[in-house]
Design a protein around this motif. Structure first.
Motif, PDB file in Angstrom:
ATOM      1  N   ALA A 159       0.817  -1.221   0.000  1.00 41.62           N
ATOM      2  CA  ALA A 159       0.000   0.000   0.000  1.00 41.62           C
ATOM      3  C   ALA A 159       0.846   1.265   0.000  1.00 41.62           C
ATOM      4  N   TYR A 163       1.788   0.465  -4.505  1.00 44.90           N
ATOM      5  CA  TYR A 163       0.500   0.842  -5.101  1.00 44.90           C
ATOM      6  C   TYR A 163      -0.007   2.192  -4.588  1.00 44.90           C
ATOM      7  N   GLN A 164       0.872   3.079  -4.164  1.00 43.39           N
ATOM      8  CA  GLN A 164       0.420   4.273  -3.448  1.00 43.39           C
ATOM      9  C   GLN A 164      -0.420   5.224  -4.304  1.00 43.39           C
ATOM     10  N   CYS A 166      -2.356   4.047  -6.934  1.00 40.45           N
ATOM     11  CA  CYS A 166      -3.341   3.220  -7.637  1.00 40.45           C
ATOM     12  C   CYS A 166      -4.728   3.355  -7.016  1.00 40.45           C
ATOM     13  N   GLN A 167      -5.719   2.927  -7.770  1.00 36.99           N
ATOM     14  CA  GLN A 167      -7.090   2.924  -7.268  1.00 36.99           C
ATOM     15  C   GLN A 167      -7.222   1.899  -6.134  1.00 36.99           C
ATOM     16  N   PRO A 168      -8.102   2.169  -5.151  1.00 34.89           N
ATOM     17  CA  PRO A 168      -8.268   1.233  -4.024  1.00 34.89           C
ATOM     18  C   PRO A 168      -8.596  -0.188  -4.470  1.00 34.89           C
ATOM     19  N   GLU A 169      -9.391  -0.331  -5.546  1.00 31.82           N
ATOM     20  CA  GLU A 169      -9.756  -1.677  -5.982  1.00 31.82           C
ATOM     21  C   GLU A 169      -8.553  -2.442  -6.544  1.00 31.82           C
ATOM     22  N   LEU A 171      -5.441  -1.990  -5.446  1.00 32.64           N
ATOM     23  CA  LEU A 171      -4.677  -2.368  -4.262  1.00 32.64           C
ATOM     24  C   LEU A 171      -5.252  -3.630  -3.629  1.00 32.64           C
ATOM     25  N   GLU A 172      -6.573  -3.689  -3.507  1.00 34.43           N
ATOM     26  CA  GLU A 172      -7.197  -4.871  -2.904  1.00 34.43           C
ATOM     27  C   GLU A 172      -7.005  -6.112  -3.781  1.00 34.43           C
ATOM     28  N   SER A 245      -1.588   2.707 -12.282  1.00 35.18           N
ATOM     29  CA  SER A 245      -1.761   4.089 -11.834  1.00 35.18           C
ATOM     30  C   SER A 245      -1.794   5.083 -12.995  1.00 35.18           C
TER      31      SER A 245
END
Length: 262
Positions: A159, A163-164, A166-169, A171-172, A245
């Motif tokens: 995180a 992936y700082q 990137c979209q939250p989805e 990252l998950e 990203s």
């Protein structure tokens, strides 16, 4: 907009990832009329038929999916080979084996060796530049000589550093799909893995990601100085996972390369 120059892109993922990480870029390249293949290296990705990491005895096993793909191409076909991060090592070894099949090799914030020094020297330089605190909650496995054999990226590291932007989805998705990966330091330490006659004969382009917190820009510039490519491009505001990203910007870079290297 469809580009008149249609080429075959082969996308090679980085450490702990798989073909899945390219999904945004694959869609954009196909919309632009390009042919795209994203593959899982050995023990990577979501392919249920792949070997587990403890079944990968050497870097040759790890590379086999890429080598098999290149060997299967029609004799006259030349591809654009794209490697991200740790995948830079893998496309370099593929360039050595199949220089006649590669139109241009693109290193995306990737390790880019030269033909003089063993590739392992680049990893040694990376670890030298980063303290143990840098790796946060990553988990390493070591051999009897205290050399890292494999690693798993921790969720905080992913995180914060990978992936700082990137979209939250995304990252998950990464937290669900990323796997442990190997370093193959002994294989990478061998002399003459890469030669000027083969690896050195393929045109190379490096894409710098300016806000990468894993392969920091300073390190990327050092890699470029250590093994000068034919061309350098930059993506402003891109973190390590530029294909997620900043997918449109990366796609544009690749399409520009398509038009230039024919």
């Amino acid at each position: 907009m469809e580009y008149c120059v249609k080429k075959h892109f082969i996308l090679v993922h980085g450490f702990g990832h798989g073909a899945w990480c390219w999904y945004r870029l694959v869609s954009l390249l196909k919309l632009a009329g390009q042919r795209v293949t994203a593959l899982d290296l050995g023990a990577c990705g979501v392919n249920t038929n792949t070997k587990r990491l403890n079944q990968i005895a050497s870097i040759s096993d790890y590379l086999q999916p890429l080598m098999d793909l290149l060997a299967s191409l029609p004799p006259a076909e030349k591809v654009i080979l794209v490697g991200h991060s740790y995948g830079g090592f893998m496309i370099s070894l593929a360039m050595e084996s199949f220089p006649h099949k590669i139109l241009v090799a693109v290193f995306v914030t990737a390790y880019m060796p030269n033909h003089k020094d063993p590739p392992v020297t680049l990893m040694q330089q990376f670890f030298k530049r980063n303290s143990i605190d840098f790796f946060m909650d990553c988990r390493f496995i070591y051999d009897q000589e205290n050399q890292p054999v494999s690693a798993t990226f921790g969720p905080d590291f992913i995180a914060t550093k990978v992936y700082q932007h990137c979209q939250p989805e995304d990252l998950e998705l990464a937290k669900m799909l990323m796997r442990a990966d190997g370093f193959f330091l002994e294989d990478m330490a061998k002399e003459s893995l890469l030669t000027e006659e083969k690896y050195g004969s393929v045109d190379r382009v490096y894409i710098v990601c300016e806000e990468d917190e894993v392969m920091k820009e300073e390190f990327q510039r050092w890699l470029i100085e250590n093994s000068p490519p034919k061309e350098v491009k930059s993506v402003v505001g891109a973190d390590h996972m530029v294909m997620l990203s900043k997918p449109k910007e990366l796609c544009l870079c690749l399409l520009q390369i398509t038009e230039k290297y024919q």
